[in-house]
Design a protein around this motif. Structure first.
Motif, PDB file in Angstrom:
ATOM      1  N   HIS A  39       4.809  11.397  -3.482  1.00  0.00           N
ATOM      2  CA  HIS A  39       5.811  10.666  -4.434  1.00  0.00           C
ATOM      3  C   HIS A  39       5.321   9.549  -4.921  1.00  0.00           C
ATOM      4  N   PRO A  40       4.348   9.695  -6.127  1.00  0.00           N
ATOM      5  CA  PRO A  40       3.408   8.722  -6.740  1.00  0.00           C
ATOM      6  C   PRO A  40       4.358   7.676  -7.126  1.00  0.00           C
ATOM      7  N   ASP A  41       5.675   8.097  -7.591  1.00  0.00           N
ATOM      8  CA  ASP A  41       6.655   7.019  -8.251  1.00  0.00           C
ATOM      9  C   ASP A  41       6.948   5.880  -7.114  1.00  0.00           C
ATOM     10  N   GLY A  42       6.761   6.210  -5.826  1.00  0.00           N
ATOM     11  CA  GLY A  42       7.168   5.420  -4.865  1.00  0.00           C
ATOM     12  C   GLY A  42       6.051   4.028  -4.702  1.00  0.00           C
ATOM     13  N   ILE A  43       4.829   4.425  -5.371  1.00  0.00           N
ATOM     14  CA  ILE A  43       3.774   3.360  -5.472  1.00  0.00           C
ATOM     15  C   ILE A  43       4.289   2.267  -6.461  1.00  0.00           C
ATOM     16  N   ASP A  44       4.553   3.040  -7.677  1.00  0.00           N
ATOM     17  CA  ASP A  44       5.301   2.333  -8.821  1.00  0.00           C
ATOM     18  C   ASP A  44       6.104   1.140  -8.361  1.00  0.00           C
ATOM     19  N   HIS A  45       7.369   1.752  -7.604  1.00  0.00           N
ATOM     20  CA  HIS A  45       8.337   1.014  -7.117  1.00  0.00           C
ATOM     21  C   HIS A  45       8.068  -0.224  -6.291  1.00  0.00           C
ATOM     22  N   VAL A  46       6.887  -0.006  -5.466  1.00  0.00           N
ATOM     23  CA  VAL A  46       6.420  -0.925  -4.635  1.00  0.00           C
ATOM     24  C   VAL A  46       5.627  -2.088  -5.333  1.00  0.00           C
ATOM     25  N   ARG A  48       6.296  -2.803  -8.616  1.00  0.00           N
ATOM     26  CA  ARG A  48       7.538  -3.467  -9.242  1.00  0.00           C
ATOM     27  C   ARG A  48       7.949  -4.551  -8.411  1.00  0.00           C
ATOM     28  N   ARG A  49       8.534  -4.125  -7.259  1.00  0.00           N
ATOM     29  CA  ARG A  49       9.092  -5.118  -6.279  1.00  0.00           C
ATOM     30  C   ARG A  49       8.072  -6.244  -5.878  1.00  0.00           C
ATOM     31  N   LEU A  50       6.789  -6.004  -5.943  1.00  0.00           N
ATOM     32  CA  LEU A  50       5.756  -7.000  -5.819  1.00  0.00           C
ATOM     33  C   LEU A  50       6.119  -8.029  -6.970  1.00  0.00           C
ATOM     34  N   GLU A  53      10.195  -9.723  -6.484  1.00  0.00           N
ATOM     35  CA  GLU A  53      10.739 -10.139  -5.648  1.00  0.00           C
ATOM     36  C   GLU A  53       9.649 -11.109  -4.838  1.00  0.00           C
ATOM     37  N   ASN A  54      10.269 -11.869  -3.942  1.00  0.00           N
ATOM     38  CA  ASN A  54       9.411 -12.562  -3.011  1.00  0.00           C
ATOM     39  C   ASN A  54       8.555 -11.776  -2.352  1.00  0.00           C
ATOM     40  N   THR A  55       7.345 -11.899  -2.245  1.00  0.00           N
ATOM     41  CA  THR A  55       6.195 -11.095  -1.562  1.00  0.00           C
ATOM     42  C   THR A  55       6.566 -11.017  -0.139  1.00  0.00           C
ATOM     43  N   LYS A  56       7.050 -12.019   0.568  1.00  0.00           N
ATOM     44  CA  LYS A  56       7.445 -11.981   1.954  1.00  0.00           C
ATOM     45  C   LYS A  56       8.484 -11.058   2.213  1.00  0.00           C
ATOM     46  N   ASP A  57       9.620 -11.033   1.666  1.00  0.00           N
ATOM     47  CA  ASP A  57      10.508  -9.972   1.545  1.00  0.00           C
ATOM     48  C   ASP A  57      10.017  -8.573   1.572  1.00  0.00           C
ATOM     49  N   VAL A  58       9.232  -8.496   0.385  1.00  0.00           N
ATOM     50  CA  VAL A  58       8.603  -7.008   0.240  1.00  0.00           C
ATOM     51  C   VAL A  58       7.694  -6.652   1.490  1.00  0.00           C
ATOM     52  N   ILE A  59       7.132  -7.403   2.109  1.00  0.00           N
ATOM     53  CA  ILE A  59       6.183  -7.163   3.240  1.00  0.00           C
ATOM     54  C   ILE A  59       6.981  -7.173   4.537  1.00  0.00           C
ATOM     55  N   HIS A  60       8.118  -7.740   4.739  1.00  0.00           N
ATOM     56  CA  HIS A  60       9.103  -7.442   5.557  1.00  0.00           C
ATOM     57  C   HIS A  60       9.630  -6.000   5.474  1.00  0.00           C
ATOM     58  N   GLU A 140     -18.081 -13.538   9.231  1.00  0.00           N
ATOM     59  CA  GLU A 140     -17.110 -13.988   8.531  1.00  0.00           C
ATOM     60  C   GLU A 140     -16.052 -13.315   7.844  1.00  0.00           C
ATOM     61  N   ILE A 141     -14.778 -13.550   7.730  1.00  0.00           N
ATOM     62  CA  ILE A 141     -13.777 -12.925   6.999  1.00  0.00           C
ATOM     63  C   ILE A 141     -13.702 -13.486   5.734  1.00  0.00           C
ATOM     64  N   SER A 142     -13.730 -12.926   4.628  1.00  0.00           N
ATOM     65  CA  SER A 142     -13.705 -13.731   3.243  1.00  0.00           C
ATOM     66  C   SER A 142     -12.446 -13.198   2.598  1.00  0.00           C
ATOM     67  N   TRP A 143     -11.839 -12.098   2.744  1.00  0.00           N
ATOM     68  CA  TRP A 143     -10.906 -11.494   1.901  1.00  0.00           C
ATOM     69  C   TRP A 143      -9.793 -10.732   2.759  1.00  0.00           C
ATOM     70  N   VAL A 144      -8.458 -10.835   2.143  1.00  0.00           N
ATOM     71  CA  VAL A 144      -7.399 -10.184   2.794  1.00  0.00           C
ATOM     72  C   VAL A 144      -6.508  -9.819   1.574  1.00  0.00           C
ATOM     73  N   GLY A 145      -6.099  -8.489   1.608  1.00  0.00           N
ATOM     74  CA  GLY A 145      -5.262  -7.970   0.703  1.00  0.00           C
ATOM     75  C   GLY A 145      -4.113  -6.729   1.017  1.00  0.00           C
ATOM     76  N   TYR A 146      -3.478  -6.468   0.198  1.00  0.00           N
ATOM     77  CA  TYR A 146      -2.623  -5.481   0.623  1.00  0.00           C
ATOM     78  C   TYR A 146      -2.609  -4.079  -0.204  1.00  0.00           C
ATOM     79  N   ASP A 147      -2.955  -2.996   0.339  1.00  0.00           N
ATOM     80  CA  ASP A 147      -3.141  -1.882  -0.266  1.00  0.00           C
ATOM     81  C   ASP A 147      -1.915  -1.085  -0.222  1.00  0.00           C
ATOM     82  N   VAL A 148      -1.313  -1.067  -1.619  1.00  0.00           N
ATOM     83  CA  VAL A 148       0.006  -0.609  -1.810  1.00  0.00           C
ATOM     84  C   VAL A 148       0.083   1.092  -1.304  1.00  0.00           C
TER      85      VAL A 148
END
Length: 182
Positions: A39-46, A48-50, A53-60, A140-148
């Motif tokens: 369902h690749p459209d699910g990636i587009d949906h996420v 779009r939400r990011l 919307e508030n990032t914390k709400d999307v993550i939750h 050392e940790i230098s980066w953190v991100g979210y892989d949709v």
């Protein structure tokens, strides 16, 4: 991932990365990845939400998944380790990466909690490359991100060892995870 507070450096309390995890399993990573493949459209949906919307709400409300870490390794003779993942692994087969990658474990009865990103980096180095982090080494940790598409939290760490590249290659060949790399 359940919540995240990002370093904005606007105050003393904003100079920390605070991340909360919910228990999850490796099978969650595989299931979510398969869902998004079907369902690749699910990636587009996420995405779009990011953007709306508030990032914390999307993550939750994100689906259950896992956190991963990629650890770059610089040797004493100034070589950077690049690895080719084998066809024997379940994810990212035949992909080149800078250093090894490891998935965070769920709650551990012995520690009473979930691994920290630093513990994950140390375990990655130990299991994948047969390297222990010593006082003379630098991690050392230098980066953190979210892989949709994978619905996972991704960390990038950097490790500088006192060992030469030939020693790192030998240790990697002797590691219990040596089958993961060509």
């Amino acid at each position: 991932l359940r919540s995240i507070s990002i370093d904005h450096r606007e105050s003393g309390s904003g100079q920390q990365l605070i991340v909360s995890f919910a228990p999850s399993m490796y099978r969650d990573l595989i299931s979510v990845g398969e869902y998004f493949r079907r369902h690749p459209d699910g990636i587009d949906h996420v995405l779009r939400r990011l953007s709306l919307e508030n990032t914390k709400d999307v993550i939750h409300g994100a689906p259950p998944s896992v956190a991963t870490i990629n650890v770059t390794i610089m040797t004493a003779d100034l070589k950077l380790l690049a690895v080719h993942r084998s066809g024997a692994v379940r994810t990212s087969q035949n992909v080149w990466t800078l250093g090894p990658n490891e998935t965070m474990l769920g709650a551990k009865p012995t520690s009473g909690g979930i691994e920290t990103p630093y513990e994950l980096a140390r375990r990655c180095l130990d299991e994948e490359v047969n390297l222990a982090v010593l006082e003379s080494d630098h991690l050392e940790i230098s980066w953190v991100g979210y892989d949709v598409p994978g619905a996972l939290l991704a960390f990038v760490a950097h490790f500088r060892t006192h060992l030469r590249s030939s020693e790192v290659e030998q240790r990697m060949a002797e590691s219990h995870a040596s089958f993961e790399f060509d």
